[in-house]
Motif scaffolding. Structure first.
Motif, PDB file in Angstrom:
ATOM      1  N   THR A  66       0.835  -1.213   0.000  1.00  0.00           N
ATOM      2  CA  THR A  66       0.000   0.000   0.000  1.00  0.00           C
ATOM      3  C   THR A  66       0.863   1.254   0.000  1.00  0.00           C
ATOM      4  O   THR A  66       2.083   1.196   0.182  1.00  0.00           O
ATOM      5  N   ASN A  67       0.208   2.384  -0.159  1.00  0.00           N
ATOM      6  CA  ASN A  67       0.937   3.656  -0.093  1.00  0.00           C
ATOM      7  C   ASN A  67       1.535   3.877   1.287  1.00  0.00           C
ATOM      8  O   ASN A  67       2.624   4.437   1.410  1.00  0.00           O
ATOM      9  N   ASP A  68       0.804   3.439   2.329  1.00  0.00           N
ATOM     10  CA  ASP A  68       1.352   3.545   3.686  1.00  0.00           C
ATOM     11  C   ASP A  68       2.641   2.739   3.803  1.00  0.00           C
ATOM     12  O   ASP A  68       3.625   3.192   4.400  1.00  0.00           O
ATOM     13  N   ASP A  69       2.625   1.537   3.223  1.00  0.00           N
ATOM     14  CA  ASP A  69       3.842   0.711   3.252  1.00  0.00           C
ATOM     15  C   ASP A  69       4.993   1.450   2.574  1.00  0.00           C
ATOM     16  O   ASP A  69       6.107   1.492   3.086  1.00  0.00           O
ATOM     17  N   LYS A  70       4.669   2.045   1.426  1.00  0.00           N
ATOM     18  CA  LYS A  70       5.725   2.738   0.679  1.00  0.00           C
ATOM     19  C   LYS A  70       6.289   3.916   1.480  1.00  0.00           C
ATOM     20  O   LYS A  70       7.492   4.145   1.499  1.00  0.00           O
ATOM     21  N   LYS A  71       5.366   4.629   2.159  1.00  0.00           N
ATOM     22  CA  LYS A  71       5.815   5.760   2.981  1.00  0.00           C
ATOM     23  C   LYS A  71       6.796   5.283   4.054  1.00  0.00           C
ATOM     24  O   LYS A  71       7.819   5.908   4.314  1.00  0.00           O
ATOM     25  N   ILE A  72       6.432   4.160   4.690  1.00  0.00           N
ATOM     26  CA  ILE A  72       7.298   3.635   5.751  1.00  0.00           C
ATOM     27  C   ILE A  72       8.638   3.170   5.175  1.00  0.00           C
ATOM     28  O   ILE A  72       9.699   3.453   5.737  1.00  0.00           O
ATOM     29  N   ILE A  73       8.578   2.500   4.050  1.00  0.00           N
ATOM     30  CA  ILE A  73       9.836   2.039   3.445  1.00  0.00           C
ATOM     31  C   ILE A  73      10.729   3.241   3.119  1.00  0.00           C
ATOM     32  O   ILE A  73      11.930   3.237   3.418  1.00  0.00           O
ATOM     33  N   ASP A  74      10.118   4.284   2.545  1.00  0.00           N
ATOM     34  CA  ASP A  74      10.913   5.475   2.218  1.00  0.00           C
ATOM     35  C   ASP A  74      11.507   6.111   3.468  1.00  0.00           C
ATOM     36  O   ASP A  74      12.650   6.575   3.467  1.00  0.00           O
ATOM     37  N   LEU A  75      10.715   6.112   4.551  1.00  0.00           N
ATOM     38  CA  LEU A  75      11.205   6.669   5.812  1.00  0.00           C
ATOM     39  C   LEU A  75      12.394   5.861   6.334  1.00  0.00           C
ATOM     40  O   LEU A  75      13.418   6.416   6.745  1.00  0.00           O
ATOM     41  N   VAL A  76      12.253   4.547   6.293  1.00  0.00           N
ATOM     42  CA  VAL A  76      13.329   3.664   6.759  1.00  0.00           C
ATOM     43  C   VAL A  76      14.581   3.886   5.924  1.00  0.00           C
ATOM     44  O   VAL A  76      15.697   3.990   6.452  1.00  0.00           O
ATOM     45  N   ILE A  77      14.393   4.015   4.608  1.00  0.00           N
ATOM     46  CA  ILE A  77      15.546   4.249   3.734  1.00  0.00           C
ATOM     47  C   ILE A  77      16.196   5.594   4.062  1.00  0.00           C
ATOM     48  O   ILE A  77      17.420   5.696   4.179  1.00  0.00           O
ATOM     49  N   SER A  78      15.336   6.626   4.284  1.00  0.00           N
ATOM     50  CA  SER A  78      15.890   7.950   4.554  1.00  0.00           C
ATOM     51  C   SER A  78      16.645   7.983   5.878  1.00  0.00           C
ATOM     52  O   SER A  78      17.552   8.774   6.066  1.00  0.00           O
ATOM     53  N   LYS A  79      16.266   7.114   6.801  1.00  0.00           N
ATOM     54  CA  LYS A  79      16.964   7.054   8.081  1.00  0.00           C
ATOM     55  C   LYS A  79      18.160   6.112   8.027  1.00  0.00           C
ATOM     56  O   LYS A  79      18.796   5.846   9.047  1.00  0.00           O
ATOM     57  N   ASN A  80      18.399   5.575   6.835  1.00  0.00           N
ATOM     58  CA  ASN A  80      19.558   4.712   6.676  1.00  0.00           C
ATOM     59  C   ASN A  80      19.520   3.444   7.519  1.00  0.00           C
ATOM     60  O   ASN A  80      20.546   2.942   7.966  1.00  0.00           O
ATOM     61  N   ILE A  81      18.323   2.958   7.761  1.00  0.00           N
ATOM     62  CA  ILE A  81      18.177   1.736   8.548  1.00  0.00           C
ATOM     63  C   ILE A  81      18.074   0.565   7.570  1.00  0.00           C
ATOM     64  O   ILE A  81      17.352   0.643   6.580  1.00  0.00           O
ATOM     65  N   GLY A  82      18.831  -0.488   7.856  1.00  0.00           N
ATOM     66  CA  GLY A  82      18.726  -1.682   7.020  1.00  0.00           C
ATOM     67  C   GLY A  82      17.322  -2.266   7.137  1.00  0.00           C
ATOM     68  O   GLY A  82      16.700  -2.162   8.192  1.00  0.00           O
ATOM     69  N   TYR A  83      16.805  -2.833   6.075  1.00  0.00           N
ATOM     70  CA  TYR A  83      15.459  -3.396   6.172  1.00  0.00           C
ATOM     71  C   TYR A  83      15.291  -4.563   5.224  1.00  0.00           C
ATOM     72  O   TYR A  83      16.060  -4.735   4.295  1.00  0.00           O
ATOM     73  N   LEU A  84      14.297  -5.376   5.514  1.00  0.00           N
ATOM     74  CA  LEU A  84      13.879  -6.365   4.533  1.00  0.00           C
ATOM     75  C   LEU A  84      12.368  -6.492   4.557  1.00  0.00           C
ATOM     76  O   LEU A  84      11.706  -6.132   5.532  1.00  0.00           O
ATOM     77  N   LEU A  85      11.837  -6.981   3.449  1.00  0.00           N
ATOM     78  CA  LEU A  85      10.390  -7.053   3.283  1.00  0.00           C
ATOM     79  C   LEU A  85       9.920  -8.483   3.434  1.00  0.00           C
ATOM     80  O   LEU A  85      10.523  -9.408   2.876  1.00  0.00           O
ATOM     81  N   VAL A  86       8.838  -8.654   4.181  1.00  0.00           N
ATOM     82  CA  VAL A  86       8.231  -9.976   4.319  1.00  0.00           C
ATOM     83  C   VAL A  86       6.813  -9.918   3.747  1.00  0.00           C
ATOM     84  O   VAL A  86       6.025  -9.053   4.134  1.00  0.00           O
TER      85      VAL A  86
END
Ligand SMILES: Nc1nc2c(ncn2[C@@H]2O[C@H](COP(=O)(O)OP(=O)(O)O)[C@@H](O)[C@H]2O)c(=O)[nH]1
Ligand SMILES: [Mg+2]
Length: 409
Positions: A102-122
């Motif tokens: 969803t768009n909310d998911d995308k917003k969160i992913i972008d936020l995580v990326i902007s904070k330079n936090i490593g992430y993975l998607l499940v």
């Protein structure tokens, strides 16, 4: 024993996603025990819930279970804010979705990326998704992001082992823990720790920075001698046959220790070691230069991570403000913030003074430092400012040549 590693020393893995995607269930299967309530009612997890556990073969970690970020309404907004705060101490974010991105998911992913936090998607609930839906979500993700995606199920345990392995791989590639002192030492060195036992010392024990420094010395095959400030002179002059590599003191005893330790022996404080381990010594050193630019009635933010033990003369609330006013001859406004949240807008402050953060993890402090840098507000730390106000910062930074260079420039 397993829960004894301090929370500040464990990587924090934060699970994010809409309500009901299976965040709590994933945490439960990963730690293999039914600790959090898994429920069909959306939004059961209100505040972020932290679960200290052992992720083998990695070691101790904290799983942070958050509320769904699609929560609406007043209560929801508060929860979302708490989720954002949880993100500031994340070493790794697991973003959980099911049949759509969803768009909310995308917003969160972008936020995580902007904070330079490593992430993975499940993509969770694979057990009830058909091939077509799965392909569609995967394609959607691929179009926008270049990230590892795992198709999981907490019901048939599809890819749960792989999820665990991916988490461990990312944590290992991005160590969140730096040494306190061991990189400055070689085997057979001697370190002297000065620990005043006064009314501010907790009864019957040592505090975390002291204990962890002793442990690192032992791990580094170094002799570690612990004294109170009164015994320091005698120890240095009559007990030790060789000069110690470094003397580390509680900031309280800075001046006395400075006087007792020969000029050719390194000397610093626990809080400066911590400023380096948990924060960023260079940024903090740059922050010191803001002191000279202060004017009457400027505002200063004191950021304290733990709600402190109630002592009569608190270091952050009383001593640093008093010393700073005495030093500068100015009348200044101090705002003290305790805990994990500081204001979004920091621009009214001319300086932020951050505590050592012995109970926090590095990610939390680094995200604070980044927030200050983003808003162009100088930030320094208790240990550095105390050394500065006592006129011994140059000596206290001598063990760290890079920082010393910034101080002099
Ligand atoms: N079919 C299926 N249901 C799941 C799976 N994981 C969780 N659930 C169910 O989804 C609902 C919400 O799960 P929960 O973990 O509370 O979601 P959260 O709100 O994201 O924490 C519960 O009824 C779970 O039993 C899964 O992999 N497959
Ligand atoms: Mg939940």
């Amino acid at each position: 024993m397993m829960n004894k590693t301090p929370k500040g020393n464990r990587p924090h893995i934060t699970f994010l996603g809409k309500r009901n995607v299976g965040k709590s269930s994933l945490i439960n299967v990963l730690i293999n025990q039914e600790l959090s309530i898994v429920s069909d009612v959306p939004g059961t997890t209100t505040d972020p819930v932290e679960k200290a556990t052992e992720l083998n073969p990695f070691g101790p970690v904290v799983f942070v279970d958050t509320a769904g970020y699609d929560d609406i309404g007043l209560l929801g907004e508060k929860r979302v804010k708490k989720t954002m705060t949880a993100l500031t101490e994340s070493d790794l974010a697991i973003i959980v979705i099911t049949e759509e991105l969803t768009n909310d998911d995308k917003k969160i992913i972008d936020l995580v990326i902007s904070k330079n936090i490593g992430y993975l998607l499940v993509i969770n609930k694979s057990d009830i998704m058909d091939e077509e839906t799965i392909k569609k979500v995967q394609n959607n993700i691929r179009q926008s992001y270049n990230v590892a995606v795992l198709l999981c199920s907490t019901i048939n345990h599809n890819n749960i082992e792989e999820l665990k392995e991916s988490i461990i791989t990312i944590l290992r590639s991005n160590p969140s823990e730096l040494p306190i002192i061991s990189d400055l030492l070689k085997p057979m060195d001697t370190v002297v720790l000065v620990i005043p036992i006064d009314k501010e010392a907790p009864k019957g024990r040592l505090i975390l920075p002291q204990v962890q420094t002793i442990r690192e010395c032992l791990d580094a095959d170094v002799s570690c001698i612990v004294v109170k400030e009164r015994e320091l002179h005698y120890t240095l002059n009559h007990i030790l046959k060789t000069k110690p590599k470094i003397v580390i003191t509680d900031s309280q005893a800075f001046l006395k220790v400075n006087a007792d330790v020969a000029d050719d022996v390194l000397m610093t404080s626990f809080s400066i070691l911590y400023a380096r381990q948990k924060g960023d010594l260079i940024t903090y050193t740059k922050g010191i230069s803001a002191i000279k630019k202060l004017k009457n009635n400027d505002s200063i933010l004191i950021a304290e991570l733990c709600s402190h033990r109630p002592i009569s003369e608190d270091i952050g609330r009383v001593k640093i403000p008093r010393w700073l006013e005495q030093y500068s001859g100015l009348s200044l406004n101090f705002d003290v913030f305790s805990g994990k949240e500081i204001p979004e807008d920091l621009t009214k402050y001319k300086l932020i003074i951050q505590c050592g953060g012995c109970m926090a993890n590095r990610s939390l402090i680094i995200s604070r430092i980044n927030k200050a840098i983003d808003q162009n507000v100088p930030i320094t730390n208790y240990g550095l400012i105390i050394a500065y106000l006592h006129g011994i910062i140059e000596r206290a930074l001598t063990p760290f040549p890079e920082a010393l260079e910034y101080l002099k420039s």
